[in-house]
Design a protein around this motif. Structure first.
Motif, PDB file in Angstrom:
ATOM      1  N   ASP A 179       1.327  -6.600   2.531  1.00  0.00           N
ATOM      2  CA  ASP A 179       2.537  -7.141   3.080  1.00  0.00           C
ATOM      3  C   ASP A 179       3.452  -6.040   3.375  1.00  0.00           C
ATOM      4  O   ASP A 179       4.528  -6.273   4.185  1.00  0.00           O
ATOM      5  CB  ASP A 179       2.983  -8.014   2.079  1.00  0.00           C
ATOM      6  CG  ASP A 179       2.186  -9.144   1.467  1.00  0.00           C
ATOM      7  OD1 ASP A 179       2.094 -10.032   2.358  1.00  0.00           O
ATOM      8  OD2 ASP A 179       1.417  -9.152   0.680  1.00  0.00           O
ATOM      9  N   ALA A 180       3.221  -4.803   2.816  1.00  0.00           N
ATOM     10  CA  ALA A 180       4.098  -3.598   3.063  1.00  0.00           C
ATOM     11  C   ALA A 180       3.377  -2.423   2.990  1.00  0.00           C
ATOM     12  O   ALA A 180       2.555  -2.279   1.961  1.00  0.00           O
ATOM     13  CB  ALA A 180       5.220  -3.828   2.254  1.00  0.00           C
ATOM     14  N   VAL A 181       3.886  -1.331   3.510  1.00  0.00           N
ATOM     15  CA  VAL A 181       3.305  -0.134   3.141  1.00  0.00           C
ATOM     16  C   VAL A 181       4.717   0.929   3.029  1.00  0.00           C
ATOM     17  O   VAL A 181       5.691   0.757   3.809  1.00  0.00           O
ATOM     18  CB  VAL A 181       2.651   0.253   4.604  1.00  0.00           C
ATOM     19  CG1 VAL A 181       2.196   2.013   4.400  1.00  0.00           C
ATOM     20  CG2 VAL A 181       1.410  -0.243   4.649  1.00  0.00           C
ATOM     21  N   VAL A 182       4.618   1.862   2.083  1.00  0.00           N
ATOM     22  CA  VAL A 182       5.544   2.745   1.731  1.00  0.00           C
ATOM     23  C   VAL A 182       4.787   4.198   2.101  1.00  0.00           C
ATOM     24  O   VAL A 182       3.934   4.486   1.327  1.00  0.00           O
ATOM     25  CB  VAL A 182       6.134   2.612   0.363  1.00  0.00           C
ATOM     26  CG1 VAL A 182       6.976   3.839  -0.147  1.00  0.00           C
ATOM     27  CG2 VAL A 182       7.063   1.365   0.260  1.00  0.00           C
ATOM     28  N   GLU A 183       5.586   5.118   2.653  1.00  0.00           N
ATOM     29  CA  GLU A 183       5.208   6.404   2.988  1.00  0.00           C
ATOM     30  C   GLU A 183       5.761   7.245   1.846  1.00  0.00           C
ATOM     31  O   GLU A 183       7.081   7.435   1.973  1.00  0.00           O
ATOM     32  CB  GLU A 183       5.330   6.798   4.436  1.00  0.00           C
ATOM     33  CG  GLU A 183       4.702   6.237   5.498  1.00  0.00           C
ATOM     34  CD  GLU A 183       5.067   6.593   6.854  1.00  0.00           C
ATOM     35  OE1 GLU A 183       4.331   7.681   7.378  1.00  0.00           O
ATOM     36  OE2 GLU A 183       5.959   5.948   7.510  1.00  0.00           O
ATOM     37  N   VAL A 184       4.934   8.122   1.506  1.00  0.00           N
ATOM     38  CA  VAL A 184       5.492   9.109   0.266  1.00  0.00           C
ATOM     39  C   VAL A 184       5.166  10.525   0.572  1.00  0.00           C
ATOM     40  O   VAL A 184       3.973  10.737   0.763  1.00  0.00           O
ATOM     41  CB  VAL A 184       5.032   8.764  -0.912  1.00  0.00           C
ATOM     42  CG1 VAL A 184       5.715   9.540  -2.107  1.00  0.00           C
ATOM     43  CG2 VAL A 184       5.480   7.330  -1.453  1.00  0.00           C
ATOM     44  N   PRO A 185       6.159  11.309   0.741  1.00  0.00           N
ATOM     45  CA  PRO A 185       5.846  12.719   0.888  1.00  0.00           C
ATOM     46  C   PRO A 185       5.078  13.394  -0.205  1.00  0.00           C
ATOM     47  O   PRO A 185       5.238  13.213  -1.304  1.00  0.00           O
ATOM     48  CB  PRO A 185       7.155  13.284   1.253  1.00  0.00           C
ATOM     49  CG  PRO A 185       8.210  12.310   1.508  1.00  0.00           C
ATOM     50  CD  PRO A 185       7.582  11.008   0.794  1.00  0.00           C
ATOM     51  N   SER A 232      -1.533   8.583  -8.441  1.00  0.00           N
ATOM     52  CA  SER A 232      -0.772   7.894  -9.260  1.00  0.00           C
ATOM     53  C   SER A 232       0.671   8.108  -9.225  1.00  0.00           C
ATOM     54  O   SER A 232       1.483   7.236  -9.184  1.00  0.00           O
ATOM     55  CB  SER A 232      -1.222   8.068 -10.615  1.00  0.00           C
ATOM     56  OG  SER A 232      -2.685   7.775 -10.909  1.00  0.00           O
ATOM     57  N   GLY A 233       1.045   9.186  -8.931  1.00  0.00           N
ATOM     58  CA  GLY A 233       2.391   9.781  -8.537  1.00  0.00           C
ATOM     59  C   GLY A 233       3.039   8.856  -7.315  1.00  0.00           C
ATOM     60  O   GLY A 233       3.994   8.422  -7.121  1.00  0.00           O
ATOM     61  N   THR A 234       1.918   8.987  -6.026  1.00  0.00           N
ATOM     62  CA  THR A 234       2.272   7.996  -5.077  1.00  0.00           C
ATOM     63  C   THR A 234       2.742   6.699  -5.147  1.00  0.00           C
ATOM     64  O   THR A 234       3.804   6.080  -4.801  1.00  0.00           O
ATOM     65  CB  THR A 234       1.283   8.171  -4.106  1.00  0.00           C
ATOM     66  OG1 THR A 234       0.629   9.455  -3.623  1.00  0.00           O
ATOM     67  CG2 THR A 234       1.658   7.502  -2.453  1.00  0.00           C
ATOM     68  N   ASN A 235       1.965   6.073  -6.220  1.00  0.00           N
ATOM     69  CA  ASN A 235       2.170   4.736  -6.734  1.00  0.00           C
ATOM     70  C   ASN A 235       3.492   4.620  -7.573  1.00  0.00           C
ATOM     71  O   ASN A 235       4.068   3.488  -7.034  1.00  0.00           O
ATOM     72  CB  ASN A 235       0.875   4.357  -7.494  1.00  0.00           C
ATOM     73  CG  ASN A 235      -0.227   4.191  -6.714  1.00  0.00           C
ATOM     74  OD1 ASN A 235      -0.141   3.767  -5.443  1.00  0.00           O
ATOM     75  ND2 ASN A 235      -1.362   4.004  -7.495  1.00  0.00           N
ATOM     76  N   LEU A 236       3.575   5.551  -8.398  1.00  0.00           N
ATOM     77  CA  LEU A 236       4.944   5.393  -9.139  1.00  0.00           C
ATOM     78  C   LEU A 236       6.387   5.504  -8.238  1.00  0.00           C
ATOM     79  O   LEU A 236       7.104   4.713  -8.310  1.00  0.00           O
ATOM     80  CB  LEU A 236       5.168   6.600  -9.899  1.00  0.00           C
ATOM     81  CG  LEU A 236       6.545   6.862 -10.927  1.00  0.00           C
ATOM     82  CD1 LEU A 236       6.706   5.609 -11.587  1.00  0.00           C
ATOM     83  CD2 LEU A 236       6.464   7.974 -11.956  1.00  0.00           C
ATOM     84  N   VAL A 239       0.942  -1.158  -0.031  1.00  0.00           N
ATOM     85  CA  VAL A 239       0.015  -0.007   0.091  1.00  0.00           C
ATOM     86  C   VAL A 239       0.964   1.214   0.076  1.00  0.00           C
ATOM     87  O   VAL A 239       1.960   1.305   0.845  1.00  0.00           O
ATOM     88  CB  VAL A 239      -1.095  -0.018   1.155  1.00  0.00           C
ATOM     89  CG1 VAL A 239      -1.586   1.394   1.396  1.00  0.00           C
ATOM     90  CG2 VAL A 239      -2.198  -1.034   1.178  1.00  0.00           C
ATOM     91  N   ALA A 240       0.587   2.159  -0.878  1.00  0.00           N
ATOM     92  CA  ALA A 240       1.388   3.311  -1.108  1.00  0.00           C
ATOM     93  C   ALA A 240       0.725   4.522  -0.410  1.00  0.00           C
ATOM     94  O   ALA A 240      -0.572   4.789  -0.831  1.00  0.00           O
ATOM     95  CB  ALA A 240       1.785   3.814  -2.703  1.00  0.00           C
ATOM     96  N   GLU A 241       0.943   5.236   0.487  1.00  0.00           N
ATOM     97  CA  GLU A 241       0.452   6.164   1.174  1.00  0.00           C
ATOM     98  C   GLU A 241       1.134   7.325   1.555  1.00  0.00           C
ATOM     99  O   GLU A 241       2.321   7.348   1.608  1.00  0.00           O
ATOM    100  CB  GLU A 241      -0.054   5.494   2.538  1.00  0.00           C
ATOM    101  CG  GLU A 241      -1.476   4.671   2.354  1.00  0.00           C
ATOM    102  CD  GLU A 241      -2.670   5.616   2.374  1.00  0.00           C
ATOM    103  OE1 GLU A 241      -3.134   6.097   3.347  1.00  0.00           O
ATOM    104  OE2 GLU A 241      -3.187   5.658   1.135  1.00  0.00           O
ATOM    105  N   PRO A 242       0.423   8.755   1.674  1.00  0.00           N
ATOM    106  CA  PRO A 242       1.095   9.770   2.059  1.00  0.00           C
ATOM    107  C   PRO A 242       1.818   9.464   3.411  1.00  0.00           C
ATOM    108  O   PRO A 242       1.225   8.783   4.433  1.00  0.00           O
ATOM    109  CB  PRO A 242      -0.017  10.707   2.093  1.00  0.00           C
ATOM    110  CG  PRO A 242      -1.223  10.195   1.286  1.00  0.00           C
ATOM    111  CD  PRO A 242      -1.062   8.894   1.337  1.00  0.00           C
TER     112      PRO A 242
END
Length: 362
Positions: free
Chosen positions: A262-268, A291-295, A217-220
């Motif tokens: 399975d994993a989470v990535v935090e994106v500014p 979509s930018g968060t996902n990239l 999961v890609a999240e702020p």
């Protein structure tokens, strides 16, 4: 035993379901775009273009499912008003289906929602009820429901309205489209968590099919999903607000299923915006902030794979079109007014694309 004749309302429900199924048959599946990135030899990148739906976003599938769920559970009747809380894309899709069924629709949205989304709902015949406090959208939608409207309740029902075992869900579509590709079973599928419905559907489907693919999961940064996933705390809240619409919820929603992720990535936020701008260079059209968060998340995962000497494939979603954010994320004046400078992230994201470097610091 005698039976009563079919009521006019049941006849309308049957006709409404027929209309939704005909629409589904007319709607082709969305494209899965393959992009070769020079920094990642042996790693294939795929982008599922959900912006190509008739209503322009990933939420087209969800809106259809929510209407079917309401009809088949006896919650939606002929002539009844419809309401839902949304940050925009779901509301647009729900307004589109309301028009198809001849129903009045109200979208309860934060007042900060991108103006183009508000205009899109209104152009489809919907009404926008804007609230200053984003956390108040649920209560306002419930107030409409108390006056007789059918609350589609995307946040409460998204993870159950979609059939996660198949029946044209997005996970089934992805796996089917990859079947003839060189690395047909992806190492990772990446998505955000708005309602939680997409991540729940994908995570369940991967387990149901006994596939080795993992879900990220890609999240702020500091979203409720991030904080809740780390501790499995259903009462977790966000540490900070985000300008990335559709994800980064301020609270844990009922549809958030932490144990299938399975994993989470935090994106500014600034990195997400910079990546959204760069998607236009990669794909020839603009896509939204999520979509930018996902990239960014895909580049981070691929850099980890490359460092371990692994090959494989990654799939992520292009959630909606960037034209909806022309007055916000793609407007220099708006960015400056919100003290956002995506340019500071451009170098690290370009290094990720071209050299296989991780775009985010450890």
């Amino acid at each position: 035993m005698s039976t009563a004749p079919m009521s006019d309302d049941r006849s309308w429900v049957h006709a409404a379901i027929d209309a939704l199924e005909r629409e589904a048959a007319r709607s082709a599946d969305t494209h899965l775009l393959k992009v070769d990135l020079p920094g990642f030899p042996g790693i294939d990148f795929y982008f599922k273009d959900e912006a190509s739906h008739p209503t322009g976003s990933l939420k087209h599938r969800l809106a259809r499912s929510l209407y079917l769920y309401a009809l088949c559970n006896g919650r939606l009747r002929a002539g009844q008003d419809v309401v839902d809380a949304s940050s925009g894309s779901t509301a647009i899709a729900e307004a589109w289906f309301a028009r198809l069924l001849g129903l009045r629709f109200t979208a309860v949205m934060p007042a900060c929602t991108a103006p183009a989304k508000i205009r899109a709902v209104e152009a489809l015949g919907g009404t926008c009820d804007l609230v200053d406090d984003a956390a108040a959208v649920h209560a306002r939608a419930a107030a409409h429901a108390a006056r007789g409207a059918c609350h589609l309740d995307q946040f409460g029902l998204a993870e159950r309205a979609t059939d996660w075992r198949g029946n044209n869900n997005i996970a089934e579509s992805i796996i089917g489209q990859l079947a003839r590709e060189p690395q047909a079973l992806p190492t990772w599928i990446v998505c955000g968590a708005g309602t939680g419905g997409t991540s729940a559907t994908i995570g369940r489907y991967l387990r149901y099919r006994r596939l080795p693919t993992r879900l990220c999961v890609a999240e702020p940064v500091g979203s409720a999903f991030v904080n809740g996933w780390r501790t499995r705390d259903a009462c977790a809240v966000a540490n900070r607000p985000t300008v990335i619409e559709g994800i980064g919820r301020p609270r844990v929603e009922p549809g958030f299923l932490f144990d299938v992720v399975d994993a989470v990535v935090e994106v500014p936020d600034e990195a997400s915006i910079a990546a959204a701008w760069m998607l236009e260079d990669l794909l020839g059209r603009r896509y939204g902030g999520s979509s930018g968060t996902n990239l960014v998340t895909c580049l981070q995962l691929a850099a980890d794979m490359r460092a371990r000497g692994e090959t494989g494939s990654l799939v992520t979603l292009l959630c909606d079109g960037g034209e909806r954010y022309a007055e916000t994320l793609f407007d220099a004046g708006w960015l400056a007014a919100h003290d956002l400078d995506p340019a500071r992230w451009r170098g690290s994201i370009e290094a990720g694309l071209c050299e296989g470097c991780a775009p985010l610091p450890d």
